[in-house]
Write a protein that holds these residues in place. Structure first.
Motif, PDB file in Angstrom:
ATOM      1  N   UNK A  80       0.842  -1.206   0.000  1.00 61.65           N
ATOM      2  CA  UNK A  80       0.000   0.000   0.000  1.00 61.65           C
ATOM      3  C   UNK A  80       0.874   1.253   0.000  1.00 61.65           C
ATOM      4  N   UNK A  81       1.942   1.240   0.801  1.00 61.70           N
ATOM      5  CA  UNK A  81       2.866   2.370   0.827  1.00 61.70           C
ATOM      6  C   UNK A  81       3.543   2.530  -0.530  1.00 61.70           C
ATOM      7  N   UNK A  82       3.911   1.428  -1.144  1.00 61.79           N
ATOM      8  CA  UNK A  82       4.556   1.463  -2.452  1.00 61.79           C
ATOM      9  C   UNK A  82       3.626   2.060  -3.502  1.00 61.79           C
ATOM     10  N   UNK A  83       2.366   1.643  -3.465  1.00 65.09           N
ATOM     11  CA  UNK A  83       1.380   2.172  -4.429  1.00 65.09           C
ATOM     12  C   UNK A  83       1.178   3.673  -4.238  1.00 65.09           C
ATOM     13  N   UNK A  84       1.144   4.103  -2.983  1.00 70.17           N
ATOM     14  CA  UNK A  84       0.975   5.526  -2.711  1.00 70.17           C
ATOM     15  C   UNK A  84       2.197   6.323  -3.165  1.00 70.17           C
ATOM     16  N   UNK A  85       3.390   5.763  -2.977  1.00 72.51           N
ATOM     17  CA  UNK A  85       4.614   6.452  -3.387  1.00 72.51           C
ATOM     18  C   UNK A  85       4.678   6.629  -4.901  1.00 72.51           C
ATOM     19  N   UNK A  86       4.213   5.622  -5.620  1.00 74.52           N
ATOM     20  CA  UNK A  86       4.250   5.693  -7.075  1.00 74.52           C
ATOM     21  C   UNK A  86       3.414   6.844  -7.629  1.00 74.52           C
ATOM     22  N   UNK A  87       2.414   7.237  -6.873  1.00 73.12           N
ATOM     23  CA  UNK A  87       1.527   8.305  -7.342  1.00 73.12           C
ATOM     24  C   UNK A  87       2.086   9.697  -7.064  1.00 73.12           C
ATOM     25  N   UNK A  88       3.183   9.772  -6.298  1.00 71.30           N
ATOM     26  CA  UNK A  88       3.740  11.070  -5.931  1.00 71.30           C
ATOM     27  C   UNK A  88       4.774  11.531  -6.955  1.00 71.30           C
ATOM     28  N   UNK A  89       4.900  12.833  -7.081  1.00 74.96           N
ATOM     29  CA  UNK A  89       5.862  13.413  -8.015  1.00 74.96           C
ATOM     30  C   UNK A  89       7.272  13.270  -7.455  1.00 74.96           C
ATOM     31  N   UNK A  90       8.218  12.908  -8.304  1.00 75.21           N
ATOM     32  CA  UNK A  90       9.614  12.785  -7.901  1.00 75.21           C
ATOM     33  C   UNK A  90      10.439  13.847  -8.614  1.00 75.21           C
ATOM     34  N   UNK A  91      11.337  14.477  -7.887  1.00 72.34           N
ATOM     35  CA  UNK A  91      12.181  15.498  -8.498  1.00 72.34           C
ATOM     36  C   UNK A  91      13.331  14.851  -9.271  1.00 72.34           C
ATOM     37  N   UNK A  92      14.137  15.666  -9.895  1.00 69.55           N
ATOM     38  CA  UNK A  92      15.280  15.138 -10.636  1.00 69.55           C
ATOM     39  C   UNK A  92      14.830  14.463 -11.920  1.00 69.55           C
ATOM     40  N   UNK A  93      15.146  13.201 -12.054  1.00 71.13           N
ATOM     41  CA  UNK A  93      14.786  12.445 -13.258  1.00 71.13           C
ATOM     42  C   UNK A  93      13.294  12.170 -13.346  1.00 71.13           C
ATOM     43  N   UNK A  94      12.602  12.310 -12.239  1.00 65.82           N
ATOM     44  CA  UNK A  94      11.141  12.209 -12.256  1.00 65.82           C
ATOM     45  C   UNK A  94      10.556  10.862 -11.945  1.00 65.82           C
ATOM     46  N   UNK A  95      11.393   9.823 -11.843  1.00 64.50           N
ATOM     47  CA  UNK A  95      10.867   8.483 -11.616  1.00 64.50           C
ATOM     48  C   UNK A  95      11.115   7.955 -10.221  1.00 64.50           C
TER      49      UNK A  95
END
Length: 255
Positions: A80-95
């Motif tokens: 569940x934490x992993x799924x929530x993290x995937x939906x968040x914006x990441x800086x830098x390369x973006x992934x």
């Protein structure tokens, strides 16, 4: 820092002996990084985690790469934490990348949850599973069929057959750079790698423990061996037979 971490390849060009696997990975990455799952398997110490980290770094900065060392410790809550993290914006390369090691240890409920996660994974994330060849053979002992997961992953197989000399040369280079070489030739490092069953991590740990510090035993040149004088033959002492022995006075008188 341990030698195998200090000298872990940071790019595909630095990876030794896995040209076929690297070529396949590069081909896939040229078509896009995100939204994919990878399944990397091979002998222990062949470079599975190394390739997983290189793939992850292709689309995500270090801060957004999460590595889970043991798949058996993953819970449904972690998914569940992993799924929530995937939906968040990441800086830098973006992934965002998630590396799951020892994948053969996943429980049935976690495996089923991952199947759903893979179907919903956004293009800004990727999942990378690693396991040994032996682990793949007994993959998911708790499950009747691992096919649904494997069919959603890009398969990457690593091999070490015929790589003793390449691994040995790299070990020799590292030992010399770290002042841990006692003057051994390449053959000695190849023998070390073979004794470690072509496990680079194990070979580097042996080097770090001083296995190659002792100077090799001097070898006498062949010409010098030929020049050595042969030992002189020593004649065996003569032993008289009983009839040749000097008879006692009493025997002579009896005769």
């Amino acid at each position: 820092m341990k030698l195998y971490e200090k000298y872990r390849p940071k790019s595909f060009d630095q990876v030794i002996g896995q040209s076929a696997a690297v070529a396949g990975i590069r081909y896939v990455l040229n078509r896009g990084w995100g939204g994919k799952a990878w399944f990397i398997h091979g002998p222990s110490g062949a470079g599975k985690t190394t390739l997983a980290r290189i793939i992850a770094a292709h689309g995500a900065d270090d801060w957004f790469i999460e590595e889970l060392p043991m798949a058996r410790d993953i819970s449904i809550a972690d998914l569940r934490v992993m799924r929530a993290s995937m939906a968040l914006y990441a800086t830098g390369k973006g992934g965002r990348a998630f590396i799951i090691n020892e994948a053969h240890g996943m429980r049935r409920d976690v495996l089923e949850g991952l199947l759903t996660l893979l179907e919903e994974m956004p293009d800004s994330a990727c999942l990378i599973f690693t396991t040994t060849s032996a682990g793949k053979d007994r993959l998911f002992d708790d499950c009747e069929d691992a096919g649904p997961l494997l069919s959603r992953c890009i398969n990457v197989e690593l091999r070490t057959l015929g790589l003793a000399e390449s691994f040995g040369a790299e070990c020799q280079r590292i030992a010399i750079a770290e002042n841990l070489d006692g003057g051994h030739d390449l053959a000695a490092y190849v023998a070390l790698v073979q004794s470690c069953k072509l496990n680079m991590r194990a070979a580097l740990q042996r080097i770090e423990q001083g296995a190659m510090l002792e100077a090799p035993a001097p070898v006498m040149p062949r010409a010098a061996c030929l020049a050595q004088p042969e030992p002189k033959a020593v004649a065996a002492p003569k032993v008289k037979q009983w009839w040749q022995q000097e008879q006692s006075p009493l025997l002579r008188k009896a005769v």
